[in-house]
Design a protein around this motif. Structure first.
Motif, PDB file in Angstrom:
ATOM      1  N   GLY A  49       0.791  -1.216   0.000  1.00  0.00           N
ATOM      2  CA  GLY A  49       0.000   0.000   0.000  1.00  0.00           C
ATOM      3  C   GLY A  49       0.826   1.269   0.000  1.00  0.00           C
ATOM      4  N   ASP A  50       1.915   1.262   0.769  1.00  0.00           N
ATOM      5  CA  ASP A  50       2.717   2.489   0.876  1.00  0.00           C
ATOM      6  C   ASP A  50       4.210   2.280   0.674  1.00  0.00           C
ATOM      7  N   GLY A  51       4.635   1.040   0.417  1.00  0.00           N
ATOM      8  CA  GLY A  51       6.040   0.764   0.136  1.00  0.00           C
ATOM      9  C   GLY A  51       6.938   0.698   1.353  1.00  0.00           C
ATOM     10  N   PHE A  62       9.503  -4.043  13.174  1.00  0.00           N
ATOM     11  CA  PHE A  62      10.044  -2.705  12.975  1.00  0.00           C
ATOM     12  C   PHE A  62       9.685  -2.174  11.590  1.00  0.00           C
ATOM     13  N   ARG A  63       9.393  -0.882  11.559  1.00  0.00           N
ATOM     14  CA  ARG A  63       9.121  -0.162  10.330  1.00  0.00           C
ATOM     15  C   ARG A  63      10.362   0.666  10.009  1.00  0.00           C
ATOM     16  N   VAL A  64      10.974   0.404   8.844  1.00  0.00           N
ATOM     17  CA  VAL A  64      12.167   1.141   8.445  1.00  0.00           C
ATOM     18  C   VAL A  64      11.749   2.528   7.960  1.00  0.00           C
ATOM     19  N   THR A  65      12.289   3.551   8.581  1.00  0.00           N
ATOM     20  CA  THR A  65      11.948   4.930   8.229  1.00  0.00           C
ATOM     21  C   THR A  65      13.107   5.671   7.577  1.00  0.00           C
ATOM     22  N   GLY A  66      14.269   5.032   7.507  1.00  0.00           N
ATOM     23  CA  GLY A  66      15.431   5.639   6.868  1.00  0.00           C
ATOM     24  C   GLY A  66      16.601   4.682   6.916  1.00  0.00           C
ATOM     25  N   PRO A  67      17.675   4.958   6.180  1.00  0.00           N
ATOM     26  CA  PRO A  67      18.830   4.054   6.159  1.00  0.00           C
ATOM     27  C   PRO A  67      19.446   3.805   7.531  1.00  0.00           C
ATOM     28  N   GLN A  68      19.198   4.707   8.488  1.00  0.00           N
ATOM     29  CA  GLN A  68      19.750   4.549   9.823  1.00  0.00           C
ATOM     30  C   GLN A  68      18.662   4.599  10.901  1.00  0.00           C
ATOM     31  N   ALA A  69      17.404   4.359  10.497  1.00  0.00           N
ATOM     32  CA  ALA A  69      16.304   4.493  11.449  1.00  0.00           C
ATOM     33  C   ALA A  69      15.245   3.424  11.228  1.00  0.00           C
ATOM     34  N   ALA A  70      14.870   2.774  12.318  1.00  0.00           N
ATOM     35  CA  ALA A  70      13.791   1.789  12.294  1.00  0.00           C
ATOM     36  C   ALA A  70      12.982   1.946  13.572  1.00  0.00           C
ATOM     37  N   GLU A  71      11.667   1.966  13.436  1.00  0.00           N
ATOM     38  CA  GLU A  71      10.758   2.221  14.555  1.00  0.00           C
ATOM     39  C   GLU A  71      10.025   0.952  14.953  1.00  0.00           C
ATOM     40  N   ARG A  72      10.090   0.585  16.236  1.00  0.00           N
ATOM     41  CA  ARG A  72       9.375  -0.589  16.726  1.00  0.00           C
ATOM     42  C   ARG A  72       7.874  -0.302  16.713  1.00  0.00           C
ATOM     43  N   VAL A  73       7.100  -1.110  15.993  1.00  0.00           N
ATOM     44  CA  VAL A  73       5.670  -0.889  15.854  1.00  0.00           C
ATOM     45  C   VAL A  73       4.972  -1.092  17.193  1.00  0.00           C
ATOM     46  N   ALA A  74       4.223  -0.099  17.607  1.00  0.00           N
ATOM     47  CA  ALA A  74       3.427  -0.120  18.837  1.00  0.00           C
ATOM     48  C   ALA A  74       4.277  -0.297  20.088  1.00  0.00           C
ATOM     49  N   GLY A  75       5.608  -0.167  19.962  1.00  0.00           N
ATOM     50  CA  GLY A  75       6.479  -0.354  21.114  1.00  0.00           C
ATOM     51  C   GLY A  75       6.500  -1.779  21.638  1.00  0.00           C
ATOM     52  N   ARG A  76       5.974  -2.712  20.863  1.00  0.00           N
ATOM     53  CA  ARG A  76       5.793  -4.086  21.348  1.00  0.00           C
ATOM     54  C   ARG A  76       7.044  -4.928  21.130  1.00  0.00           C
ATOM     55  N   ILE A  77       7.545  -5.525  22.204  1.00  0.00           N
ATOM     56  CA  ILE A  77       8.676  -6.459  22.121  1.00  0.00           C
ATOM     57  C   ILE A  77       8.112  -7.876  22.096  1.00  0.00           C
ATOM     58  N   GLN A  78       8.236  -8.496  20.948  1.00  0.00           N
ATOM     59  CA  GLN A  78       7.636  -9.809  20.709  1.00  0.00           C
ATOM     60  C   GLN A  78       8.447 -10.524  19.641  1.00  0.00           C
ATOM     61  N   ASP A  79       8.687 -11.795  19.821  1.00  0.00           N
ATOM     62  CA  ASP A  79       9.531 -12.548  18.909  1.00  0.00           C
ATOM     63  C   ASP A  79       8.712 -13.050  17.721  1.00  0.00           C
ATOM     64  N   HIS A  80       9.042 -12.587  16.520  1.00  0.00           N
ATOM     65  CA  HIS A  80       8.362 -13.011  15.300  1.00  0.00           C
ATOM     66  C   HIS A  80       9.224 -14.060  14.595  1.00  0.00           C
ATOM     67  N   MET A  81       8.899 -15.327  14.791  1.00  0.00           N
ATOM     68  CA  MET A  81       9.678 -16.397  14.165  1.00  0.00           C
ATOM     69  C   MET A  81       9.326 -16.578  12.697  1.00  0.00           C
ATOM     70  N   GLY A  82       8.060 -16.365  12.346  1.00  0.00           N
ATOM     71  CA  GLY A  82       7.608 -16.400  10.965  1.00  0.00           C
ATOM     72  C   GLY A  82       6.904 -15.101  10.652  1.00  0.00           C
ATOM     73  N   PHE A  83       7.007 -14.628   9.414  1.00  0.00           N
ATOM     74  CA  PHE A  83       6.401 -13.346   9.046  1.00  0.00           C
ATOM     75  C   PHE A  83       6.223 -13.286   7.547  1.00  0.00           C
ATOM     76  N   THR A  84       5.040 -12.809   7.103  1.00  0.00           N
ATOM     77  CA  THR A  84       4.818 -12.577   5.681  1.00  0.00           C
ATOM     78  C   THR A  84       3.781 -11.491   5.495  1.00  0.00           C
ATOM     79  N   VAL A  85       3.962 -10.693   4.459  1.00  0.00           N
ATOM     80  CA  VAL A  85       3.013  -9.639   4.091  1.00  0.00           C
ATOM     81  C   VAL A  85       2.048 -10.202   3.066  1.00  0.00           C
TER      82      VAL A  85
END
Length: 289
Positions: A49-51, A62-85
């Protein structure tokens, strides 16, 4: 071939090591603890939707916001072993809660978000399954459950599952154009099933791959144990090496036939728009403030 398989085994052991249950809080309140960063990366994706580039790690999404910046989504610390969009702001994941979450079981089963990871809903297998690979292919969803050691397939978005073969899987790829066909990178090399994961056979002559994707009909793109990008345009019969990463991949995805994302063990995210011939750095954690 023995040398290749030995190298693949070493890479699989390296990538799986340290990917157990998270040992920090699954909470937005991290004021009383130092930020652990992303940790080991288990998955990558791009929101169509937005790249936005997303990194699914040991300590959160984490959402990458720049080459040196990544923001943890919702501040949630949780282990994602599998992930797909699977769509705009719509992702599937699996893994473990943080240690401070005393209400969730140690295995989250299949979870789904429709708001870019701000909230998650349990879909199935809560408390039992730990899916280390998730692959959507048309109407089918394939997964590898580390708890049973079996490949599974679902035709209803992961609500119900049919168990398949027992394989030691690192990654799965399934071409949407060929229902029932699924590829798996294993300790014994690349394998393929034409029975929706019930049985697998070796792909003869394939390079020793740690990761593989099937973005188009007959097209397979993967990373070998040396970090080289390998490509097959005939369903795995023949292969050619394109470019290379500076090190073996910890996670890899093909957004399209030409758009590839990969990360190495140090957490650096690499982006290619020419099928892996060249890469640029999308995110460098070493330079993040």
């Amino acid at each position: 071939m023995r040398g290749l398989r030995g190298g693949l085994l070493a890479v699989v052991v390296l990538l799986v090591a340290g990917c157990g249950q998270a040992d920090v809080a699954d909470t937005a309140d991290t004021a009383d603890m130092s930020d652990p960063g992303i940790g080991h990366v288990h998955g990558l994706g791009v929101d169509p939707g937005d790249g936005t580039v997303y990194v699914a790690g040991h300590y959160g999404l984490f959402r990458v916001t720049g080459p040196q910046a990544a923001e943890r989504v919702a501040g949630r610390i949780q282990d994602h072993m599998g992930f797909t969009v699977i769509g705009p702001k719509t992702f599937l994941a699996s893994g473990h809660p943080g240690a401070a979450d005393t209400t969730s079981p140690p295995h989250l089963g299949l979870i789904r978000t429709t708001d870019g990871g701000i909230t998650w809903t349990s879909i199935s297998e809560r408390g039992t399954a730990d899916f280390h690979a998730l692959q959507s292919a048309g109407d089918d969803l394939y997964a590898y459950d580390s708890q049973t050691g079996k490949v599974r397939v679902s035709g209803d978005g992961g609500v119900t599952w049919t168990p398949g073969a027992r394989e030691d899987v690192l990654d799965l790829a399934a071409p949407a154009s060929t229902p029932g066909t699924v590829f798996a990178t294993t300790r014994q090399g690349l394998k393929v099933s034409s029975t929706a994961g019930r049985e697998f056979a070796p792909v003869e002559g394939a390079p020793a791959l740690s990761h593989v994707e099937a973005p188009e009909a007959k097209l397979l793109v993967g990373v070998d144990t040396g970090g080289r990008i390998q490509r097959s345009t005939d369903g795995g019969a023949t292969w050619r090496a394109d470019g290379a990463l500076p090190a073996p991949a910890a996670a890899f995805t093909a957004v399209t036939a030409d758009r590839l994302l990969a990360t190495t063990e140090d957490g650096t995210v690499y982006d290619s728009n020419d099928g892996g011939t060249t890469f640029t750095i999308a995110y460098n954690p070493a330079k993040a403030p």
